[in-house]
Design a protein around this motif. Structure first.
Motif, PDB file in Angstrom:
ATOM      1  N   THR A   1       0.837  -1.196   0.000  1.00 26.51           N
ATOM      2  CA  THR A   1       0.000   0.000   0.000  1.00 26.51           C
ATOM      3  C   THR A   1       0.875   1.251   0.000  1.00 26.51           C
ATOM      4  OG1 THR A   1      -1.624  -1.222   1.305  1.00 26.51           O
ATOM      5  CG2 THR A   1      -1.891   1.167   1.220  1.00 26.51           C
TER       6      THR A   1
ATOM      7  N   TYR B   1       1.512  -0.544  -7.115  1.00 23.76           N
ATOM      8  CA  TYR B   1       1.681   0.286  -5.924  1.00 23.76           C
ATOM      9  C   TYR B   1       0.875   1.583  -6.050  1.00 23.76           C
ATOM     10  CZ  TYR B   1       4.288   2.701  -2.193  1.00 23.76           C
ATOM     11  OH  TYR B   1       4.646   3.381  -1.058  1.00 23.76           O
TER      12      TYR B   1
ATOM     13  N   LEU C   1      -6.927   0.756  -4.524  1.00 24.16           N
ATOM     14  CA  LEU C   1      -7.590  -0.526  -4.277  1.00 24.16           C
ATOM     15  C   LEU C   1      -8.913  -0.567  -5.032  1.00 24.16           C
ATOM     16  CD1 LEU C   1      -7.012  -1.029  -0.448  1.00 24.16           C
ATOM     17  CD2 LEU C   1      -6.006  -2.349  -2.314  1.00 24.16           C
TER      18      LEU C   1
END
Length: 192
Positions: A49, A100, A104
């Motif tokens: 994340t 990266y 999401l």
């Protein structure tokens, strides 16, 4: 080192170094948050994340890069470009960067995000800047993973004058359109 930067009360991320902790870390290392070395560190730590390192990512990653104190980490940051000199390593780093950067639940990147990452990854590369200008002028909204990955292949295999570009190849339409645009702008096909 994890304890010095992890679980910052302003981040409210138990078991992680969050944005505030990372900012303090980079400040202590005297590294600009937009420096490519930060993205290389995230890649080496296999961060899942943006702006977060879990304790496991941090510990395993620090072992992998052999950094057990700030002096060694500072040296790693200064020499981080050496980790992406090999074309295979660079390709892995580039692929990591897409995942990266991707929010999401999203399958692609907003153009502004893709541009920011291309500029971090490639710096002042003229070919990349021309590509970015083209996409911005076409008012493209996003970049797919296929376009992201194929763009690196394009940079690595197609000459700057497009003389070896195969319009019948399996390039995404956006790259075909880009080459057509560049050739039209220069007064005709550049290929012999």
């Amino acid at each position: 080192m994890f304890n010095a930067y992890g679980e910052d009360p302003n981040d409210d991320l138990p078991g992680k170094i969050g944005p505030n902790g990372i900012f303090r870390l980079l400040n202590d290392l005297k590294v600009d948050p937009a420096d490519r070395s930060v993205l290389i560190l995230a890649w080496k730590l296999k961060a899942a994340t943006q702006c977060e390192f879990s304790k496991d990512e941090w510990i395993q990653g620090m072992e992998d890069i052999k950094c057990d104190n700030m002096e060694k980490l500072s040296k790693f940051m200064k020499n981080s470009a050496s980790h992406i000199q090999d074309p295979i390593d660079f390709q892995q780093f580039y692929q990591f960067s897409f995942n990266y950067a991707k929010p999401l639940g999203s399958s692609g990147l907003a153009l502004s995000t893709a541009v920011a990452y291309w500029e971090i990854i490639f710096g002042e590369n003229k070919r990349v800047q021309n590509w970015i200008s083209y996409l911005e002028n076409q008012q493209i909204r996003g970049v797919t993973k296929d376009e992201w990955l194929t763009f690196l292949e394009f940079l690595n295999t197609v000459k700057e004058d497009f003389s070896n570009y195969d319009s019948e190849g399996s390039w995404p339409v956006r790259i075909d359109d880009y080459v057509d645009f560049c050739q039209a702008s220069s007064g005709g096909p550049l290929a012999a």
